[in-house]
Scaffold this motif. Sequence first.
Motif, PDB file in Angstrom:
ATOM      1  N   LEU A  52      -2.952   5.951  -6.503  1.00 17.27           N
ATOM      2  CA  LEU A  52      -2.645   6.883  -5.420  1.00 17.27           C
ATOM      3  C   LEU A  52      -1.155   6.900  -5.089  1.00 17.27           C
ATOM      4  N   ALA A  53      -0.503   5.733  -5.169  1.00 20.57           N
ATOM      5  CA  ALA A  53       0.947   5.690  -4.951  1.00 20.57           C
ATOM      6  C   ALA A  53       1.665   6.514  -6.015  1.00 20.57           C
ATOM      7  N   THR A  54       1.242   6.383  -7.257  1.00 21.96           N
ATOM      8  CA  THR A  54       1.838   7.147  -8.349  1.00 21.96           C
ATOM      9  C   THR A  54       1.550   8.636  -8.193  1.00 21.96           C
ATOM     10  N   THR A  55       0.339   8.976  -7.733  1.00 17.80           N
ATOM     11  CA  THR A  55      -0.021  10.378  -7.515  1.00 17.80           C
ATOM     12  C   THR A  55       0.895  11.017  -6.474  1.00 17.80           C
ATOM     13  N   PHE A  56       1.141  10.302  -5.376  1.00 16.66           N
ATOM     14  CA  PHE A  56       2.033  10.826  -4.343  1.00 16.66           C
ATOM     15  C   PHE A  56       3.418  11.099  -4.924  1.00 16.66           C
ATOM     16  N   VAL A  57       3.960  10.128  -5.643  1.00 13.85           N
ATOM     17  CA  VAL A  57       5.294  10.284  -6.227  1.00 13.85           C
ATOM     18  C   VAL A  57       5.298  11.435  -7.233  1.00 13.85           C
ATOM     19  N   LEU A  58       4.257  11.529  -8.023  1.00 12.18           N
ATOM     20  CA  LEU A  58       4.162  12.575  -9.039  1.00 12.18           C
ATOM     21  C   LEU A  58       4.133  13.966  -8.411  1.00 12.18           C
ATOM     22  N   THR A  68      10.791   5.032  -3.045  1.00 16.07           N
ATOM     23  CA  THR A  68      11.278   4.278  -1.883  1.00 16.07           C
ATOM     24  C   THR A  68      10.422   4.553  -0.659  1.00 16.07           C
ATOM     25  N   ILE A  69      10.057   5.809  -0.453  1.00 10.46           N
ATOM     26  CA  ILE A  69       9.177   6.163   0.670  1.00 10.46           C
ATOM     27  C   ILE A  69       7.841   5.456   0.540  1.00 10.46           C
ATOM     28  N   VAL A  70       7.242   5.516  -0.652  1.00  7.51           N
ATOM     29  CA  VAL A  70       5.952   4.845  -0.888  1.00  7.51           C
ATOM     30  C   VAL A  70       6.074   3.353  -0.627  1.00  7.51           C
ATOM     31  N   GLU A  71       7.129   2.761  -1.133  1.00  7.30           N
ATOM     32  CA  GLU A  71       7.328   1.321  -0.975  1.00  7.30           C
ATOM     33  C   GLU A  71       7.447   0.921   0.493  1.00  7.30           C
ATOM     34  N   MET A  72       8.219   1.680   1.261  1.00  4.59           N
ATOM     35  CA  MET A  72       8.412   1.359   2.673  1.00  4.59           C
ATOM     36  C   MET A  72       7.133   1.566   3.482  1.00  4.59           C
ATOM     37  N   VAL A  73       6.414   2.656   3.209  1.00  2.62           N
ATOM     38  CA  VAL A  73       5.158   2.926   3.914  1.00  2.62           C
ATOM     39  C   VAL A  73       4.123   1.857   3.580  1.00  2.62           C
ATOM     40  N   MET A  74       4.028   1.506   2.300  1.00  2.00           N
ATOM     41  CA  MET A  74       3.057   0.496   1.889  1.00  2.00           C
ATOM     42  C   MET A  74       3.394  -0.872   2.485  1.00  2.00           C
ATOM     43  N   GLN A  75       4.669  -1.209   2.514  1.00  2.00           N
ATOM     44  CA  GLN A  75       5.084  -2.491   3.081  1.00  2.00           C
ATOM     45  C   GLN A  75       4.768  -2.554   4.576  1.00  2.00           C
TER      46      GLN A  75
END
Length: 195
Positions: free
Chosen positions: A42-48, A80-87
């Motif tokens: 899902l993280a990859t899907t968002f970025v994609l 970076t957005i995904v990483e910060m939100v997930m963290q």
Amino acid sequence: MNQWSNFTKGFFKENPVFVMLLGMCPTLGVTSSAINGLGMGLATTFVLVMSNIVVALVKDFIPEKVRIPSFIVIIASFVTIVEMVMQAWLPALFEALGLFIPLIVVNCIVLGRAEAFASKNSVGSSIIDGLGMGLGFSLALTILGTTRELLGSGKAFGLPIFSESYGMLVFVLAPGAFIALGYLIALINKIRRAG
């Protein structure tokens, strides 16, 4: 090609993992459980999807010489957005996925779709393509993670399916990823040839 077949090709005809054998680093590295596989997918899907949108919007303004570096900067912004939100909101998943989250930047699926599809098509088509490929990738990682978790610990999504004494440790470890992926690819190929 109509929009529906453009969407479904990521699930069946051109599945990034089972057919095109792309994105093997996260596929083998994070799929020790179904939750990890689904989270990474899902993280990859968002970025994609998001990078496809931006690439489709700015493709005519990017000079040919800096096209690939520009795409990488766009992708890195969404990672970076995904990483910060997930963290912030999913710290356990963030810890489990670890280094594989920043590696989405160089995932050949994401960069490949930006270069091969989004840079040549409309925003709408790029969204459909990103969703299809991303959800196909998510499905593949979830299937592999569920298979490994079930065979390795007798659980699926952390829920016990078999007794605690059940489980083959090899499937939770790195060699189990190769074994499970090999059998799943063989099964998918057999189904595709039969259909």
